[in-house]
Design a protein around this motif. Structure first.
Motif, short mmCIF file in Angstrom:
data_model
loop_
_atom_site.label_atom_id
_atom_site.label_comp_id
_atom_site.label_asym_id
_atom_site.label_seq_id
_atom_site.Cartn_x
_atom_site.Cartn_y
_atom_site.Cartn_z
N GLU A 63 -23.92 -20.86 -97.20
CA GLU A 63 -24.64 -19.75 -97.80
C GLU A 63 -25.48 -19.97 -99.20
O GLU A 63 -26.03 -19.16 -99.61
CB GLU A 63 -23.39 -18.84 -98.38
CG GLU A 63 -22.66 -18.38 -96.86
CD GLU A 63 -21.61 -17.51 -97.36
OE1 GLU A 63 -21.48 -16.94 -98.60
OE2 GLU A 63 -20.72 -17.13 -96.62
N VAL A 64 -26.16 -21.34 -99.13
CA VAL A 64 -27.16 -21.84 -99.96
C VAL A 64 -27.98 -22.71 -99.27
O VAL A 64 -27.39 -23.50 -98.15
CB VAL A 64 -26.64 -22.42 -101.33
CG1 VAL A 64 -25.77 -21.17 -102.06
CG2 VAL A 64 -25.80 -23.47 -101.13
N PRO A 65 -29.23 -23.05 -99.66
CA PRO A 65 -30.01 -24.14 -98.97
C PRO A 65 -29.06 -25.43 -98.90
O PRO A 65 -28.45 -25.79 -100.02
CB PRO A 65 -31.04 -24.33 -99.87
CG PRO A 65 -31.19 -22.86 -100.19
CD PRO A 65 -29.96 -22.45 -100.72
N CYS A 66 -28.94 -26.13 -97.93
CA CYS A 66 -27.95 -27.30 -97.87
C CYS A 66 -28.46 -28.19 -96.64
O CYS A 66 -29.24 -27.81 -95.62
CB CYS A 66 -26.50 -26.69 -97.47
SG CYS A 66 -25.26 -27.85 -97.37
N GLY A 67 -28.10 -29.49 -97.28
CA GLY A 67 -28.55 -30.51 -96.28
C GLY A 67 -27.52 -31.51 -96.29
O GLY A 67 -26.68 -31.47 -96.84
N VAL A 68 -27.61 -32.63 -95.68
CA VAL A 68 -26.78 -33.60 -95.27
C VAL A 68 -27.44 -34.90 -96.21
O VAL A 68 -28.21 -35.23 -95.67
CB VAL A 68 -26.06 -34.01 -94.08
CG1 VAL A 68 -25.19 -35.03 -94.08
CG2 VAL A 68 -25.41 -32.43 -93.71
N ALA A 69 -26.88 -35.48 -97.00
CA ALA A 69 -27.02 -37.14 -97.42
C ALA A 69 -26.19 -38.07 -97.02
O ALA A 69 -24.88 -37.85 -97.33
CB ALA A 69 -27.12 -36.98 -99.11
N VAL A 70 -26.73 -39.02 -96.16
CA VAL A 70 -25.75 -39.98 -95.53
C VAL A 70 -26.07 -41.48 -96.43
O VAL A 70 -27.01 -41.83 -96.64
CB VAL A 70 -26.22 -40.31 -94.12
CG1 VAL A 70 -25.37 -41.42 -93.60
CG2 VAL A 70 -26.24 -38.77 -93.41
N ASP A 71 -25.07 -41.92 -96.72
CA ASP A 71 -24.86 -43.39 -97.43
C ASP A 71 -25.36 -43.27 -98.65
O ASP A 71 -26.46 -44.04 -99.05
CB ASP A 71 -25.39 -44.15 -96.53
CG ASP A 71 -24.38 -44.62 -95.32
OD1 ASP A 71 -23.23 -44.17 -95.45
OD2 ASP A 71 -24.70 -45.15 -94.55
N ALA A 72 -25.16 -42.22 -99.70
CA ALA A 72 -26.11 -42.07 -100.77
C ALA A 72 -26.27 -43.11 -101.86
O ALA A 72 -27.23 -43.17 -102.50
CB ALA A 72 -25.58 -40.70 -101.26
#
Length: 109
Positions: A63-72
């Motif tokens: 419900e907000v702009p959202c993404g996925v960060a992999v192996d940060a």
């Protein structure tokens, strides 16, 4: 993907007007992140989640702009960002350029 749990939900960070779900390719990548946070001695609970499910189900439910960060914790050469843009997340939740502080999405590395 391994997605750490914190406070009854998945571990996320907010940056640049986007909520990022933190996901890791394996336990070693998760351990590197824990060490980088100074929490290497703690036990980290996590769930195993299909990457497509993160993008197709979890991102829209944020419900907000959202993404996925992999192996940060693995630096620009190895970490990968899946931003909330068309072609990456469902079109209905893509922001394509309307994120605070955002000047353009380059290729994720």
């Amino acid at each position: 993907m391994l997605v750490p749990r914190r406070d009854g939900g998945w571990l996320t960070v907010d940056f640049g007007g986007v909520r990022w779900i933190l996901a890791f390719s394996d336990e070693s990548a998760l351990a590197r992140y824990a060490l980088a946070r100074g929490e290497g001695g703690m036990e980290w609970d996590y769930e195993t989640v299909l990457g497509a499910r993160l993008l197709d189900v979890a991102v829209p439910s944020a419900e907000v702009p959202c993404g996925v960060a992999v192996d940060a914790a693995d630096g620009a050469e190895h970490a990968v960002l899946f931003p909330p843009v068309a072609g990456v997340v469902p079109d209905a939740v893509a922001v394509d350029g309307n994120v605070t502080g955002h000047t353009g999405w380059g290729a994720a590395r």
